[in-house]
Design an enzyme around this catalytic site. Sequence first.
Site, PDB file in Angstrom:
ATOM      1  N   LYS A 191      -2.054   5.978  -4.248  1.00  0.00           N
ATOM      2  CA  LYS A 191      -1.016   6.648  -5.040  1.00  0.00           C
ATOM      3  C   LYS A 191      -1.560   7.115  -6.397  1.00  0.00           C
ATOM      4  CE  LYS A 191       1.621   2.997  -5.103  1.00  0.00           C
ATOM      5  NZ  LYS A 191       0.704   2.075  -4.392  1.00  0.00           N
ATOM      6  N   ARG A 251      10.169  -0.465  -7.430  1.00  0.00           N
ATOM      7  CA  ARG A 251       9.577  -1.387  -6.473  1.00  0.00           C
ATOM      8  C   ARG A 251      10.627  -2.294  -5.840  1.00  0.00           C
ATOM      9  NH1 ARG A 251       4.021  -1.468  -8.821  1.00  0.00           N
ATOM     10  NH2 ARG A 251       2.655  -2.672  -7.495  1.00  0.00           N
ATOM     11  N   ARG A 288     -12.314  -1.405  -5.218  1.00  0.00           N
ATOM     12  CA  ARG A 288     -11.786  -0.579  -6.315  1.00  0.00           C
ATOM     13  C   ARG A 288     -12.397  -1.017  -7.656  1.00  0.00           C
ATOM     14  NH1 ARG A 288      -5.470   0.330  -7.012  1.00  0.00           N
ATOM     15  NH2 ARG A 288      -5.362  -1.942  -7.082  1.00  0.00           N
ATOM     16  N   ARG A 346     -10.149  -5.129 -11.472  1.00  0.00           N
ATOM     17  CA  ARG A 346      -8.890  -5.707 -11.956  1.00  0.00           C
ATOM     18  C   ARG A 346      -8.771  -7.170 -11.542  1.00  0.00           C
ATOM     19  NH1 ARG A 346      -4.300  -1.469 -10.076  1.00  0.00           N
ATOM     20  NH2 ARG A 346      -3.185  -3.430  -9.812  1.00  0.00           N
TER      21      ARG A 346
HETATM   22  P1  ADP Z   1      -2.820   2.673  -5.527  1.00  0.00           P
HETATM   23  O1  ADP Z   1      -2.576   3.446  -6.793  1.00  0.00           O
HETATM   24  O2  ADP Z   1      -1.907   3.088  -4.412  1.00  0.00           O
HETATM   25  O3  ADP Z   1      -2.833   1.187  -5.728  1.00  0.00           O
HETATM   26  P2  ADP Z   1      -5.559   3.722  -5.786  1.00  0.00           P
HETATM   27  O4  ADP Z   1      -5.342   5.185  -5.998  1.00  0.00           O
HETATM   28  O5  ADP Z   1      -5.970   2.911  -6.956  1.00  0.00           O
HETATM   29  O6  ADP Z   1      -4.270   3.064  -5.014  1.00  0.00           O
HETATM   30  O7  ADP Z   1      -6.660   3.585  -4.608  1.00  0.00           O
HETATM   31  C1  ADP Z   1      -7.110   2.306  -4.181  1.00  0.00           C
HETATM   32  C2  ADP Z   1      -8.624   2.356  -3.947  1.00  0.00           C
HETATM   33  O8  ADP Z   1      -8.894   3.190  -2.815  1.00  0.00           O
HETATM   34  C3  ADP Z   1      -9.422   2.958  -5.112  1.00  0.00           C
HETATM   35  O9  ADP Z   1     -10.671   2.300  -5.169  1.00  0.00           O
HETATM   36  C4  ADP Z   1      -9.587   4.430  -4.720  1.00  0.00           C
HETATM   37  O10 ADP Z   1     -10.775   4.977  -5.278  1.00  0.00           O
HETATM   38  C5  ADP Z   1      -9.670   4.345  -3.213  1.00  0.00           C
HETATM   39  N1  ADP Z   1      -9.042   5.481  -2.510  1.00  0.00           N
HETATM   40  C6  ADP Z   1      -7.955   6.198  -2.880  1.00  0.00           C
HETATM   41  N2  ADP Z   1      -7.636   7.130  -1.947  1.00  0.00           N
HETATM   42  C7  ADP Z   1      -8.547   6.977  -0.955  1.00  0.00           C
HETATM   43  C8  ADP Z   1      -8.783   7.638   0.313  1.00  0.00           C
HETATM   44  N3  ADP Z   1      -7.975   8.630   0.731  1.00  0.00           N
HETATM   45  N4  ADP Z   1      -9.805   7.203   1.079  1.00  0.00           N
HETATM   46  C9  ADP Z   1     -10.608   6.199   0.653  1.00  0.00           C
HETATM   47  N5  ADP Z   1     -10.462   5.541  -0.506  1.00  0.00           N
HETATM   48  C10 ADP Z   1      -9.446   5.928  -1.314  1.00  0.00           C
HETATM   49  P1  AMP Z   2       0.073  -1.668  -9.751  1.00  0.00           P
HETATM   50  O1  AMP Z   2      -0.909  -1.154 -10.771  1.00  0.00           O
HETATM   51  O2  AMP Z   2       1.128  -0.667  -9.399  1.00  0.00           O
HETATM   52  O3  AMP Z   2      -0.631  -2.220  -8.534  1.00  0.00           O
HETATM   53  O4  AMP Z   2       0.846  -2.870 -10.430  1.00  0.00           O
HETATM   54  C1  AMP Z   2       0.178  -4.031 -10.852  1.00  0.00           C
HETATM   55  C2  AMP Z   2       1.176  -5.159 -11.135  1.00  0.00           C
HETATM   56  O5  AMP Z   2       2.055  -4.785 -12.206  1.00  0.00           O
HETATM   57  C3  AMP Z   2       2.112  -5.514  -9.966  1.00  0.00           C
HETATM   58  O6  AMP Z   2       1.515  -6.396  -9.050  1.00  0.00           O
HETATM   59  C4  AMP Z   2       3.298  -6.146 -10.732  1.00  0.00           C
HETATM   60  O7  AMP Z   2       3.014  -7.456 -11.149  1.00  0.00           O
HETATM   61  C5  AMP Z   2       3.375  -5.267 -11.982  1.00  0.00           C
HETATM   62  N1  AMP Z   2       4.270  -4.099 -11.784  1.00  0.00           N
HETATM   63  C6  AMP Z   2       3.918  -2.782 -11.837  1.00  0.00           C
HETATM   64  N2  AMP Z   2       4.984  -1.991 -11.611  1.00  0.00           N
HETATM   65  C7  AMP Z   2       6.036  -2.816 -11.407  1.00  0.00           C
HETATM   66  C8  AMP Z   2       7.405  -2.623 -11.089  1.00  0.00           C
HETATM   67  N3  AMP Z   2       7.931  -1.393 -10.940  1.00  0.00           N
HETATM   68  N4  AMP Z   2       8.198  -3.730 -10.930  1.00  0.00           N
HETATM   69  C9  AMP Z   2       7.700  -4.960 -11.075  1.00  0.00           C
HETATM   70  N5  AMP Z   2       6.414  -5.221 -11.352  1.00  0.00           N
HETATM   71  C10 AMP Z   2       5.580  -4.168 -11.513  1.00  0.00           C
END
Ligand code: ADP
Ligand code: AMP
Length: 223
Positions: A14, A89, A128, A161
């Site tokens: 995303k 969420r 990641r 992270r």
């Molecule tokens: P989210 O925001 O949904 O948690 P991220 O955009 O941070 O996901 O993506 C999660 C991991 O997967 C990151 O390391 C990113 O570089 C990688 N990634 C994102 N899209 C793709 C894809 N289409 N194919 C492979 N790896 C991807």
């Molecule tokens: P994310 O970067 O979206 O994976 O979020 C990381 C962490 O932040 C999650 O695991 C939650 O602990 C917190 N968080 C982010 N967005 C929300 C939300 N909309 N509601 C509750 N917790 C959130």
Amino acid sequence: MMNIIFLGPPGAGKGTQAKLVAERFHIPHISTGDMLREAVTNGSELGKKVKNIMESGELVPDDLMVDIVKERIGRADCKKGFILDGFPRTIVQANALDEVLKGMNKEIEGTVYFKIEEEEVVKRISARRVCSKCGAVYNLVYSPPKVNGICDKCGAPIYQRDDDKEETVRKRYSVYIEKTVNLLDFYKKQGKLFEVDASKDIEKVKSKVGEIMAKIGGEKWLH
Ligand code: ADP
Ligand code: AMP
């Protein structure tokens, strides 16, 4: 207007796609996870409240999240639209969002669902890495930085992270299934749900998301 939600499990891609769309369409990418991590880094009151919750993979309380998002989408840069990534969420958050938008004479135009299996997100998230300064997202397997350990965009070190350890990732996935997945139905009932196969590579997902944005916002968003 282009008020969009990106929905899907952690690691679905995303944030990666939201950054591309934000650049292309000149609307802000609002990542609640990024906002909370910034608060933790700054050691603010909010940061102190949420640090342990985030590390455990649980959700931050709804009322806190709704206040944060309400303030953010009220800012001038959201006039033409915004992409919400990581919010809502829960059903409580989704209802509160609808209310807040109604009060501003706005509404959500579309929700893009990033569909992907648990094993693939675990694989993606363990590789990641995030820039400590500008937040750019990398993947050691799929999209590594040009120089090992260093952000391509700003030269700062990249890091893993705290909540990206496999055990916490599985916990976050189960929280997603328990609390977030029913939002699919919520937006489907409103006729606002669009699905993308998020297991494809970044370019393929990008073009599919582009098609969906054109469908939601009209052709003008393609130019
Ligand atoms: P989210 O925001 O949904 O948690 P991220 O955009 O941070 O996901 O993506 C999660 C991991 O997967 C990151 O390391 C990113 O570089 C990688 N990634 C994102 N899209 C793709 C894809 N289409 N194919 C492979 N790896 C991807
Ligand atoms: P994310 O970067 O979206 O994976 O979020 C990381 C962490 O932040 C999650 O695991 C939650 O602990 C917190 N968080 C982010 N967005 C929300 C939300 N909309 N509601 C509750 N917790 C959130």
